[in-house]
Structures are given as structure tokens and as C-alpha cells.
Scaffold this motif. Structure first.
Motif, PDB file in Angstrom:
ATOM      1  N   LEU A 185      -0.666  -5.130  10.045  1.00 12.23           N
ATOM      2  CA  LEU A 185      -1.535  -5.583  11.127  1.00 12.23           C
ATOM      3  C   LEU A 185      -1.142  -4.970  12.460  1.00 12.23           C
ATOM      4  O   LEU A 185      -1.945  -4.924  13.393  1.00 12.23           O
ATOM      5  CB  LEU A 185      -1.501  -7.109  11.230  1.00 12.23           C
ATOM      6  N   ASN A 186       0.093  -4.543  12.575  1.00 11.43           N
ATOM      7  CA  ASN A 186       0.560  -3.873  13.791  1.00 11.43           C
ATOM      8  C   ASN A 186       1.326  -2.623  13.374  1.00 11.43           C
ATOM      9  O   ASN A 186       1.847  -2.533  12.271  1.00 11.43           O
ATOM     10  CB  ASN A 186       1.443  -4.790  14.637  1.00 11.43           C
ATOM     11  N   ASN A 187       1.356  -1.637  14.278  1.00 11.11           N
ATOM     12  CA  ASN A 187       2.001  -0.383  13.948  1.00 11.11           C
ATOM     13  C   ASN A 187       2.458   0.294  15.236  1.00 11.11           C
ATOM     14  O   ASN A 187       2.139  -0.173  16.329  1.00 11.11           O
ATOM     15  CB  ASN A 187       1.034   0.522  13.167  1.00 11.11           C
ATOM     16  N   ASN A 188       3.216   1.408  15.097  1.00  6.01           N
ATOM     17  CA  ASN A 188       3.780   2.079  16.277  1.00  6.01           C
ATOM     18  C   ASN A 188       4.519   1.059  17.144  1.00  6.01           C
ATOM     19  O   ASN A 188       4.377   1.035  18.365  1.00  6.01           O
ATOM     20  CB  ASN A 188       2.671   2.760  17.095  1.00  6.01           C
ATOM     21  N   LYS A 194       8.631  -6.975  14.982  1.00  5.17           N
ATOM     22  CA  LYS A 194       8.570  -6.994  13.527  1.00  5.17           C
ATOM     23  C   LYS A 194       7.164  -6.624  13.048  1.00  5.17           C
ATOM     24  O   LYS A 194       6.179  -6.962  13.688  1.00  5.17           O
ATOM     25  CB  LYS A 194       8.946  -8.378  12.992  1.00  5.17           C
ATOM     26  N   PHE A 195       7.116  -5.941  11.894  1.00  2.88           N
ATOM     27  CA  PHE A 195       5.834  -5.651  11.276  1.00  2.88           C
ATOM     28  C   PHE A 195       5.181  -6.953  10.824  1.00  2.88           C
ATOM     29  O   PHE A 195       5.846  -7.886  10.370  1.00  2.88           O
ATOM     30  CB  PHE A 195       6.016  -4.740  10.060  1.00  2.88           C
ATOM     31  N   ARG A 196       3.872  -6.987  10.940  1.00  2.14           N
ATOM     32  CA  ARG A 196       3.076  -8.082  10.385  1.00  2.14           C
ATOM     33  C   ARG A 196       2.108  -7.484   9.368  1.00  2.14           C
ATOM     34  O   ARG A 196       1.649  -6.351   9.524  1.00  2.14           O
ATOM     35  CB  ARG A 196       2.315  -8.813  11.487  1.00  2.14           C
ATOM     36  N   TYR A 197       1.769  -8.251   8.345  1.00  2.69           N
ATOM     37  CA  TYR A 197       1.026  -7.709   7.212  1.00  2.69           C
ATOM     38  C   TYR A 197      -0.183  -8.578   6.853  1.00  2.69           C
ATOM     39  O   TYR A 197      -0.208  -9.787   7.119  1.00  2.69           O
ATOM     40  CB  TYR A 197       1.944  -7.617   5.983  1.00  2.69           C
ATOM     41  N   ILE A 198      -1.166  -7.939   6.221  1.00  4.34           N
ATOM     42  CA  ILE A 198      -2.276  -8.678   5.628  1.00  4.34           C
ATOM     43  C   ILE A 198      -1.727  -9.549   4.505  1.00  4.34           C
ATOM     44  O   ILE A 198      -0.785  -9.176   3.816  1.00  4.34           O
ATOM     45  CB  ILE A 198      -3.319  -7.695   5.053  1.00  4.34           C
ATOM     46  N   LYS A 199      -2.338 -10.700   4.298  1.00  2.00           N
ATOM     47  CA  LYS A 199      -1.928 -11.562   3.192  1.00  2.00           C
ATOM     48  C   LYS A 199      -2.188 -10.865   1.861  1.00  2.00           C
ATOM     49  O   LYS A 199      -3.175 -10.138   1.701  1.00  2.00           O
ATOM     50  CB  LYS A 199      -2.708 -12.876   3.234  1.00  2.00           C
ATOM     51  N   ASP A 200      -1.298 -11.084   0.903  1.00  2.91           N
ATOM     52  CA  ASP A 200      -1.450 -10.455  -0.414  1.00  2.91           C
ATOM     53  C   ASP A 200      -2.799 -10.792  -1.037  1.00  2.91           C
ATOM     54  O   ASP A 200      -3.420  -9.936  -1.691  1.00  2.91           O
ATOM     55  CB  ASP A 200      -0.326 -10.911  -1.346  1.00  2.91           C
ATOM     56  N   SER A 201      -3.258 -12.021  -0.865  1.00  3.16           N
ATOM     57  CA  SER A 201      -4.543 -12.424  -1.442  1.00  3.16           C
ATOM     58  C   SER A 201      -5.694 -11.613  -0.857  1.00  3.16           C
ATOM     59  O   SER A 201      -6.644 -11.255  -1.568  1.00  3.16           O
ATOM     60  CB  SER A 201      -4.786 -13.921  -1.216  1.00  3.16           C
ATOM     61  N   GLU A 202      -5.615 -11.290   0.434  1.00  3.20           N
ATOM     62  CA  GLU A 202      -6.655 -10.484   1.065  1.00  3.20           C
ATOM     63  C   GLU A 202      -6.607  -9.053   0.551  1.00  3.20           C
ATOM     64  O   GLU A 202      -7.659  -8.418   0.362  1.00  3.20           O
ATOM     65  CB  GLU A 202      -6.480 -10.520   2.587  1.00  3.20           C
ATOM     66  N   ILE A 203      -5.406  -8.533   0.335  1.00  2.00           N
ATOM     67  CA  ILE A 203      -5.271  -7.175  -0.209  1.00  2.00           C
ATOM     68  C   ILE A 203      -5.852  -7.119  -1.615  1.00  2.00           C
ATOM     69  O   ILE A 203      -6.585  -6.182  -1.964  1.00  2.00           O
ATOM     70  CB  ILE A 203      -3.794  -6.732  -0.204  1.00  2.00           C
ATOM     71  N   ASN A 204      -5.537  -8.116  -2.417  1.00  2.00           N
ATOM     72  CA  ASN A 204      -6.071  -8.160  -3.780  1.00  2.00           C
ATOM     73  C   ASN A 204      -7.590  -8.159  -3.772  1.00  2.00           C
ATOM     74  O   ASN A 204      -8.231  -7.471  -4.581  1.00  2.00           O
ATOM     75  CB  ASN A 204      -5.546  -9.391  -4.513  1.00  2.00           C
ATOM     76  N   ASN A 205      -8.192  -8.902  -2.871  1.00  5.31           N
ATOM     77  CA  ASN A 205      -9.659  -8.929  -2.766  1.00  5.31           C
ATOM     78  C   ASN A 205     -10.203  -7.591  -2.284  1.00  5.31           C
ATOM     79  O   ASN A 205     -11.265  -7.134  -2.736  1.00  5.31           O
ATOM     80  CB  ASN A 205     -10.107 -10.041  -1.811  1.00  5.31           C
ATOM     81  N   LEU A 206      -9.472  -6.952  -1.380  1.00  5.17           N
ATOM     82  CA  LEU A 206      -9.924  -5.688  -0.793  1.00  5.17           C
ATOM     83  C   LEU A 206      -9.961  -4.564  -1.818  1.00  5.17           C
ATOM     84  O   LEU A 206     -10.866  -3.724  -1.802  1.00  5.17           O
ATOM     85  CB  LEU A 206      -8.988  -5.311   0.362  1.00  5.17           C
TER      86      LEU A 206
END
Length: 269
Positions: A185-188, A194-206
Motif C-alpha cells: 500500500l506504500n512504497n519508496n 514500515k511497509f503496509r500491505y493489501i489483505k491476503d483475502s483481497e489479493i486472493n479475490n484480485l
């Protein structure tokens, strides 16, 4: 002068540490498709050229659009000098293209797409990304390739917007490209952040094969490229975690194994 001829007929020209598999076509209608996995996103240039050449063997012309999921836009245009270098590149020499992808393309991994567009390896580009501060960053762009053909580059903030645009298109052939940092969700970021990430469930749906956009892409698929890019995912273990999510959704075995099969085709048997 660098000698780009192979040392023997068994030599592989793939860029360093690349993993490559042949798979049944995910549409289930027969044929095969190839998938390549690598650390540095610029290596995709090599595989796009390789697959485009193979697909052109039995036809005079063949347009392939690129659909790419990436946190960054990765749309740096080749300079005038870069264009001259691209025009001199022998696209029929896989070793030369591999060397160019590895050691001549920008090591920031942001020039491979537009370089491939300039050489008409890729037709139009459809980018699902997060990078873009101003509204003008999301406007369509255009690039005239070395033959004078005009290409369109489109950028999208959401999957819904990308899906609507693709469904209105007449695209028949697609390279599907995923940079695993898209799942951040954030980069650079600053060293203290700290890095933040999409929820695993959202990735699975994507990425699920039954997702209507993924199904649309799979029916038109000409190849898949996946970049680990650990510097932008929070480290190699994070990259491997998100690669594992893709593998569990798509395949019965991990990439790099023999006889990798699509999970959704097996379930349909």
C-alpha cells in the motif's frame, strides 16, 4: 566487442536467476503459454521479445497488449540516445537481448515497458498502479515507435476502472505482467517507515481465476511475467509470500517444478 553467440547449442539465454515454465493455456481451449519469474522487472523485456518472436512464426503480424499490475508506473521513455541504441539491438539474437535486458536497461527497472513499446514488441499498455500524485499523472500517454506507429498508454487507479476499459476494447492478445510490489500500500518509504500491505483475502479475490477480469485476461493470454522486486516489497521473504499466494490460487505446484498445472483446469475435469 562482446560476442553474443552461444557457447554451445544447449546454452540458455535467459537473464540471470530467471525461472521459466511452459503451461497448458489457462483458457482450457488447448495450446500452451509460458510464464517467467525473475527478481528485476526489466528482465520482462527479454521474455516479451522472445514470446513475440515465437508467436510471429506463423503469421505476418501480431499485436500484443500489455496488462501490468504494479505499484509504480514504470513508464520512463527512452531518451534520444536510448532510441538509437534500441534500433541497433538485434532482436533475433536472444543472448544479445538478454544482455541488454540485464545490463543496458535502466537498473531502476522503469524503462523496460516503453522500450518494448518503442520497438513494437508491445502494442498498447494498460497499467493498474498506485503511483501518481497529480491528476495529470493518470492521463493517457502516447508514444510513436521506431516505425512511426502510435501506441497508447493508459493508467488506472482501480481494478474496476481497468476492467471497464478492457471490456470495451477489442484486444485479442495480452501479456499479463505482475510486479509483486503492487500488493504493498506504500512504497519508496523512509527507513523508519514500515511497509503496509493489501489483505491476503483481497489479493486472493484480485488474482482468482474466477475473477471476471482475470478470466478475461486468461482467455487472451500470450504470456505471464512476474517480478519479485524484493527491494520494493519489504524484502525477499515478503516477495515469496505474495508469490506463494499466486501459486496457491493458480497452480498445483510451485513455479520451477516439472509439470506445473493450472488448478482451475484440474478442478474442471
Amino acid at each position: 566487442m562482446v560476442n553474443f553467440n552461444p557457447t554451445n547449442r544447449f546454452s540458455k539465454s535467459y537473464p540471470p536467476n530467471s525461472v521459466h515454465n511452459y503451461l497448458a493455456h489457462p483458457s482450457g481451449t488447448g495450446g500452451v503459454v509460458q510464464i517467467a519469474l525473475f527478481n528485476s522487472h526489466r528482465f520482462a523485456f527479454y521474455f516479451w521479445n522472445l514470446w513475440k518472436k515465437e508467436l510471429l512464426k506463423d503469421r505476418s503480424s501480431f499485436n500484443i497488449d500489455l496488462v501490468t499490475y504494479d505499484w509504480h508506473q514504470d513508464l520512463v521513455y527512452p531518451s534520444d540516445g536510448g532510441k538509437e541504441e534500441l534500433k541497433k539491438l538485434d532482436l533475433d539474437n536472444n543472448f544479445e537481448v538478454s544482455f541488454f535486458s540485464s545490463y543496458k536497461l535502466n537498473t531502476l527497472n522503469d524503462s523496460h515497458i516503453m522500450s518494448a513499446v518503442y520497438l513494437d514488441i508491445i502494442n498498447d499498455v494498460w497499467v493498474l498502479c498506485r503511483q501518481g500524485t497529480f491528476e495529470s499523472d493518470w492521463e493517457d500517454e502516447y508514444l510513436e515507435d521506431f516505425k512511426g506507429k502510435r501506441h497508447t498508454i493508459r493508467k488506472f487507479k482501480t481494478e474496476d476502472a481497468l476492467r471497464q476499459a478492457l471490456f470495451l476494447s477489442e484486444i485479442q492478445n495480452v501479456f499479463f505482467d505482475i510486479d509483486l510490489d503492487y500488493f504493498t500500500l506504500n512504497n519508496n518509504i523512509e527507513p523508519t517507515e514500515k511497509f503496509r500491505y493489501i489483505k491476503d483475502s483481497e489479493i486472493n479475490n484480485l488474482i482468482a481465476p474466477e475473477n471476471v477480469l482475470i478470466s478475461w485476461i486468461f482467455r487472451r493470454l500470450s504470456g505471464i511475467t512476474i517480478a519479485l522486486e524484493p527491494e520494493f516489497t519489504g524484502g525477499i521473504s515478503k516477495s515469496l509470500k505474495y508469490l506463494s499466494l499466486i501459486e496457491k490460487n493458480w497452480f498445483e505446484k510451485a513455479l520451477g517444478s516439472y509439470h506445473v498445472r493450472w488448478r482451475h483446469l484440474k478442478e474442471a475435469e
